[in-house]
Design a protein around this motif. Structure first.
Motif: not given
Length: 251
Positions: A34-44, A219-228
Motif C-alpha cells: 500500500k506504498i507504491i503500486p506495481k507497474p501492471t496495476l498502474l496500467f490497469e 493506484t488511481a492516485l498514482f496514475v493521476l499524479a504521473i499524468m499531471i
C-alpha cells in the motif's frame, strides 16, 4: 545550448534508470503493498479511470483553466504594466498595513470562492486568474526596485514620460527575472486549481482525486499524479521555449 542539451540528456538517463529500478523492484521482487503500486496495476488503473472517471473531460477542464489563466495574466500585466507600477509606487508605504492578510491561508480563499461560485467554471477561472495576477504583479514590483537608476535618468533626459519609462525601462529590465518566475507561477497554479476542484468537487482532475479517495482507489492516485506531472513538465518546457525564443537576454 550544449549545456542545455547535456542537462536534458542526463535527466532522461536518470528517469530511465529510476523507471527500470521501479519496475524490477515493485513488479518482480517486492510483494503487493500500500506504498507504491506495481507497474501492471498502474496500467490497469489507467484503463479503469479513463473509462469510468470521464478523464478526458476532467483533464481538458483543468488544463484549460490553468493555461487560460496564465495567458490572460500575462496579457493583463503586459497591457497594464505602467498603471501597475505607478500604483504600486504610490501605495508602497501602505503595504505594511496589509501584511496581516498574509496570515489568511489560500485554503480560506478557495473555500470562500467555492461558496460564492458553487460548481462554477467561471468562479474557478476567476480565482486562478486573480492568484496569477497577484503573484506576477508582486514579482514585477520587486524587480522594478532593482532597475539601475542610470537607465531611468537617461530615459528622463531623453524626454520620456513617466508612463513610457514604466513601460519601456522598468518592464524590459524586469522581464528576464519575471519570465523565469512565471514557471513558478505555472507550477503554483496547478496546485491551486487541483485544490480548488478537490474542495468544490467540481469538474476537473481535483474532483477525480476526491472520488478516488472516496472509493479507496489507491493506484488511481498514482496514475493521476504521473499524468499531471507530465502535463506540468510539458507546460514548463513550453514556457521555457517561449522565453528563449522571445526574450533573447534570458539566461
Amino acid at each position: 545550448m550544449i549545456k542545455e542539451n547535456s542537462s536534458v540528456k542526463n535527466s532522461i538517463v536518470l528517469f530511465i534508470t529510476l523507471l527500470f529500478i521501479y519496475i524490477i523492484l515493485f513488479e518482480f521482487i517486492l510483494p503487493v503493498n500500500k506504498i507504491i503500486p506495481k507497474p501492471t496495476l498502474l496500467f490497469e488503473s489507467f484503463i479503469h479511470i479513463w473509462r469510468d472517471y470521464n478523464l478526458v473531460f476532467a483533464f481538458t477542464t483543468t488544463t484549460t483553466i490553468v493555461y487560460l489563466a496564465l495567458v490572460s495574466c500575462w496579457v493583463h500585466i503586459y497591457i497594464g504594466v505602467a498603471r501597475y507600477l505607478k500604483y504600486f509606487n504610490q501605495i508602497e508605504n501602505s503595504f505594511s498595513s496589509l501584511r496581516f492578510f498574509r496570515y489568511f491561508t489560500i485554503f480560506f480563499f478557495i473555500v470562500l470562492f467555492n461558496f460564492w461560485f458553487p460548481n462554477s467554471l467561471f468562479g474557478e477561472f476567476l480565482f486562478t486568474f486573480i492568484i496569477a495576477v497577484f503573484c506576477t504583479a508582486r514579482k514585477l514590483f520587486e524587480e522594478s526596485k532593482k532597475v539601475n537608476e542610470e537607465y531611468i535618468l537617461v530615459a528622463r533626459n531623453l524626454g520620456l514620460s513617466s508612463y513610457d519609462i514604466y513601460e519601456d525601462v522598468y518592464w524590459k529590465a524586469s522581464l528576464p527575472a519575471l519570465s523565469k518566475y512565471f514557471k513558478r507561477v505555472h507550477y503554483y497554479l496547478w496546485g491551486v486549481v487541483l485544490t480548488y476542484e478537490f474542495i468544490g468537487n467540481s469538474y476537473g482532475i481535483g474532483s477525480i482525486y476526491r472520488t478516488a479517495i472516496a472509493y479507496n482507489d489507491f493506484t488511481a492516485l498514482f496514475v493521476l499524479a504521473i499524468m499531471i506531472s507530465l502535463l506540468i513538465w510539458f507546460g514548463d518546457y513550453l514556457i521555457g521555449l517561449i522565453n528563449r525564443r522571445t526574450i533573447h537576454w534570458t539566461v
